[in-house]
Motif scaffolding. Structure first.
Motif, PDB file in Angstrom:
ATOM      1  N   ALA A 208       0.826  -1.208   0.000  1.00 20.91           N
ATOM      2  CA  ALA A 208       0.000   0.000   0.000  1.00 20.91           C
ATOM      3  C   ALA A 208       0.856   1.253   0.000  1.00 20.91           C
ATOM      4  N   LEU A 209       1.982   1.228   0.724  1.00 17.28           N
ATOM      5  CA  LEU A 209       2.896   2.372   0.741  1.00 17.28           C
ATOM      6  C   LEU A 209       3.490   2.605  -0.649  1.00 17.28           C
ATOM      7  N   ALA A 210       3.908   1.533  -1.308  1.00 16.61           N
ATOM      8  CA  ALA A 210       4.452   1.670  -2.667  1.00 16.61           C
ATOM      9  C   ALA A 210       3.426   2.283  -3.611  1.00 16.61           C
ATOM     10  N   PHE A 211       2.182   1.830  -3.507  1.00 19.54           N
ATOM     11  CA  PHE A 211       1.133   2.338  -4.387  1.00 19.54           C
ATOM     12  C   PHE A 211       0.769   3.785  -4.048  1.00 19.54           C
ATOM     13  N   ALA A 212       0.766   4.121  -2.760  1.00 21.42           N
ATOM     14  CA  ALA A 212       0.457   5.491  -2.349  1.00 21.42           C
ATOM     15  C   ALA A 212       1.506   6.463  -2.872  1.00 21.42           C
ATOM     16  N   VAL A 213       2.782   6.063  -2.785  1.00 17.68           N
ATOM     17  CA  VAL A 213       3.859   6.916  -3.291  1.00 17.68           C
ATOM     18  C   VAL A 213       3.742   7.055  -4.809  1.00 17.68           C
ATOM     19  N   ALA A 214       3.434   5.969  -5.497  1.00 18.34           N
ATOM     20  CA  ALA A 214       3.257   6.035  -6.951  1.00 18.34           C
ATOM     21  C   ALA A 214       2.140   7.006  -7.327  1.00 18.34           C
ATOM     22  N   ARG A 215       1.078   6.998  -6.550  1.00 14.01           N
ATOM     23  CA  ARG A 215      -0.074   7.863  -6.837  1.00 14.01           C
ATOM     24  C   ARG A 215       0.250   9.324  -6.538  1.00 14.01           C
ATOM     25  N   ARG A 216       0.964   9.570  -5.450  1.00  9.71           N
ATOM     26  CA  ARG A 216       1.236  10.948  -5.032  1.00  9.71           C
ATOM     27  C   ARG A 216       2.428  11.566  -5.759  1.00  9.71           C
ATOM     28  N   TRP A 217       3.367  10.739  -6.169  1.00  8.82           N
ATOM     29  CA  TRP A 217       4.574  11.220  -6.833  1.00  8.82           C
ATOM     30  C   TRP A 217       4.660  10.602  -8.234  1.00  8.82           C
ATOM     31  N   PRO A 218       3.921  11.087  -9.196  1.00  9.54           N
ATOM     32  CA  PRO A 218       3.889  10.450 -10.513  1.00  9.54           C
ATOM     33  C   PRO A 218       5.220  10.491 -11.252  1.00  9.54           C
ATOM     34  N   GLU A 219       6.127  11.350 -10.824  1.00  8.22           N
ATOM     35  CA  GLU A 219       7.430  11.422 -11.481  1.00  8.22           C
ATOM     36  C   GLU A 219       8.395  10.343 -10.988  1.00  8.22           C
ATOM     37  N   VAL A 220       7.985   9.582  -9.966  1.00  2.00           N
ATOM     38  CA  VAL A 220       8.824   8.535  -9.375  1.00  2.00           C
ATOM     39  C   VAL A 220       8.243   7.169  -9.741  1.00  2.00           C
ATOM     40  N   TYR A 221       9.110   6.240 -10.136  1.00  2.00           N
ATOM     41  CA  TYR A 221       8.692   4.859 -10.368  1.00  2.00           C
ATOM     42  C   TYR A 221       8.729   4.132  -9.020  1.00  2.00           C
ATOM     43  N   SER A 222       7.564   3.852  -8.449  1.00  2.00           N
ATOM     44  CA  SER A 222       7.459   3.233  -7.128  1.00  2.00           C
ATOM     45  C   SER A 222       6.723   1.905  -7.229  1.00  2.00           C
ATOM     46  N   ASN A 223       7.401   0.820  -6.856  1.00  2.00           N
ATOM     47  CA  ASN A 223       6.834  -0.512  -7.007  1.00  2.00           C
ATOM     48  C   ASN A 223       7.159  -1.391  -5.796  1.00  2.00           C
TER      49      ASN A 223
ATOM     50  N   ALA B  47       2.414   9.260   9.753  1.00  2.00           N
ATOM     51  CA  ALA B  47       2.777  10.648  10.039  1.00  2.00           C
ATOM     52  C   ALA B  47       2.559  10.975  11.506  1.00  2.00           C
ATOM     53  N   ALA B  48       1.453  10.491  12.070  1.00  2.00           N
ATOM     54  CA  ALA B  48       1.158  10.774  13.476  1.00  2.00           C
ATOM     55  C   ALA B  48       2.183  10.089  14.383  1.00  2.00           C
ATOM     56  N   LEU B  49       2.579   8.875  14.061  1.00  2.00           N
ATOM     57  CA  LEU B  49       3.510   8.138  14.908  1.00  2.00           C
ATOM     58  C   LEU B  49       4.935   8.703  14.820  1.00  2.00           C
ATOM     59  N   SER B  50       5.320   9.141  13.630  1.00  5.22           N
ATOM     60  CA  SER B  50       6.707   9.559  13.404  1.00  5.22           C
ATOM     61  C   SER B  50       6.953  11.046  13.510  1.00  5.22           C
ATOM     62  N   GLY B  51       5.885  11.834  13.394  1.00  6.01           N
ATOM     63  CA  GLY B  51       6.063  13.280  13.350  1.00  6.01           C
ATOM     64  C   GLY B  51       6.606  13.758  12.015  1.00  6.01           C
ATOM     65  N   VAL B  52       6.529  12.904  11.004  1.00  8.42           N
ATOM     66  CA  VAL B  52       7.056  13.213   9.675  1.00  8.42           C
ATOM     67  C   VAL B  52       5.925  13.041   8.661  1.00  8.42           C
ATOM     68  N   ARG B  53       5.694  14.060   7.845  1.00  6.18           N
ATOM     69  CA  ARG B  53       4.632  13.992   6.839  1.00  6.18           C
ATOM     70  C   ARG B  53       5.218  13.722   5.470  1.00  6.18           C
ATOM     71  N   LEU B  54       4.571  12.829   4.732  1.00  5.05           N
ATOM     72  CA  LEU B  54       4.999  12.582   3.350  1.00  5.05           C
ATOM     73  C   LEU B  54       4.613  13.794   2.510  1.00  5.05           C
ATOM     74  N   PRO B  55       5.589  14.446   1.858  1.00  5.55           N
ATOM     75  CA  PRO B  55       5.265  15.628   1.048  1.00  5.55           C
ATOM     76  C   PRO B  55       4.260  15.319  -0.059  1.00  5.55           C
TER      77      PRO B  55
END
Length: 247
Positions: free
Chosen positions: A154-169, A239-247
């Motif tokens: 799910a993380l790989a797919f979420a990154v692919a969806r949010r960052w279309p310029e990155v090949y995420s698999n 994000a809530a657990l780490s205090g870091v948000r995915l841009p």
């Protein structure tokens, strides 16, 4: 030549992946969880040291690692007999297998390609956003591991969806004879590294995103992995657990 980071690359599939990429002429940076494991590599490769069961160390690695053309999120741990928390008060399997790659992805400069290692057990993973850390339901180590591998897809797919310029698999390396896979595993180390090496360096069919592969074959993942609500809920929880948000 690409500059490539492979996490969890002092033994097993990660080491095989890193060595294969080196043999192809790429600039490979290894990752170890301790200075002792880094020293055991022996031939003085470039190594980043961070214990991914420690949020502070993981965040520091993300902020200071620098830029890469490719990042392969290989590090992970298997099912545990009993529920254990890290020093951060987070269930250990979730922190190492899911939260750590999330934090590194969020903090590091965006690479051109990202590969997240999963497992065929993602097929029986459960997308339970209400209890990601088994704080209320009964502990089951292999189910927690399977859940974590679904979260990685799910993380790989979420990154692919949010960052279309990155090949995420995501990649299932197979059941490989390593410390994690055990002596009864059916597949050899080179097979376990082949697909992520191809996605990291290949052209043509390797230049895809939002896919789930095994042996270079595009497979159908657990249906939950493509649920956008689940993806976004997982990102919000991380994000809530780490205090870091995915841009």
């Amino acid at each position: 030549m690409a500059r490539i980071l492979v996490t969890g690359s002092t033994d097993g599939i990660g080491l095989e992946t890193a060595r294969t990429l080196q043999g192809l002429g790429h600039d490979v940076v290894f990752h170890a969880r301790s200075e002792e494991r880094a020293a055991a590599l022996g031939d003085k490769p470039e190594v980043l040291v961070a214990d991914l069961a420690d949020l502070g160390q993981t965040r520091e690695m993300g902020r200071t690692a620098g830029a890469f053309d490719v990042v392969i999120h290989n590090a992970g741990i298997g099912g545990q007999d009993e529920r254990r928390e890290t020093g951060d008060g987070i269930e250990r399997i979730f922190q190492v297998n899911v939260l750590a790659p999330y934090v590194l992805t969020a903090l590091m400069p965006r690479p051109r390609r990202i590969v997240y290692l999963t497992s065929g057990l993602e097929s029986v993973g459960v997308a339970d956003l209400a209890d990601l850390q088994y704080e209320r339901k009964p502990w089951h180590g292999m189910q927690a591991y399977s859940d974590s591998k679904l979260h990685d897809v799910a993380l790989a797919f979420a990154v692919a969806r949010r960052w279309p310029e990155v090949y995420s698999n995501a990649v299932d390396p197979g059941w490989i004879r390593t410390k994690l896979g055990g002596p009864n595993a059916t597949d050899n180390l080179p097979e376990g590294a082949e697909t992520q090496v191809w996605l990291a360096t290949g052209a043509g069919d390797a230049l895809v995103t939002g896919r789930y592969f095994k042996r270079r074959q595009d497979l159908r993942p657990n249906a939950a992995a493509r649920d956008v609500r689940y993806q976004d809920g997982l990102l919000a929880a991380c994000a809530a657990l780490s205090g870091v948000r995915l841009p």
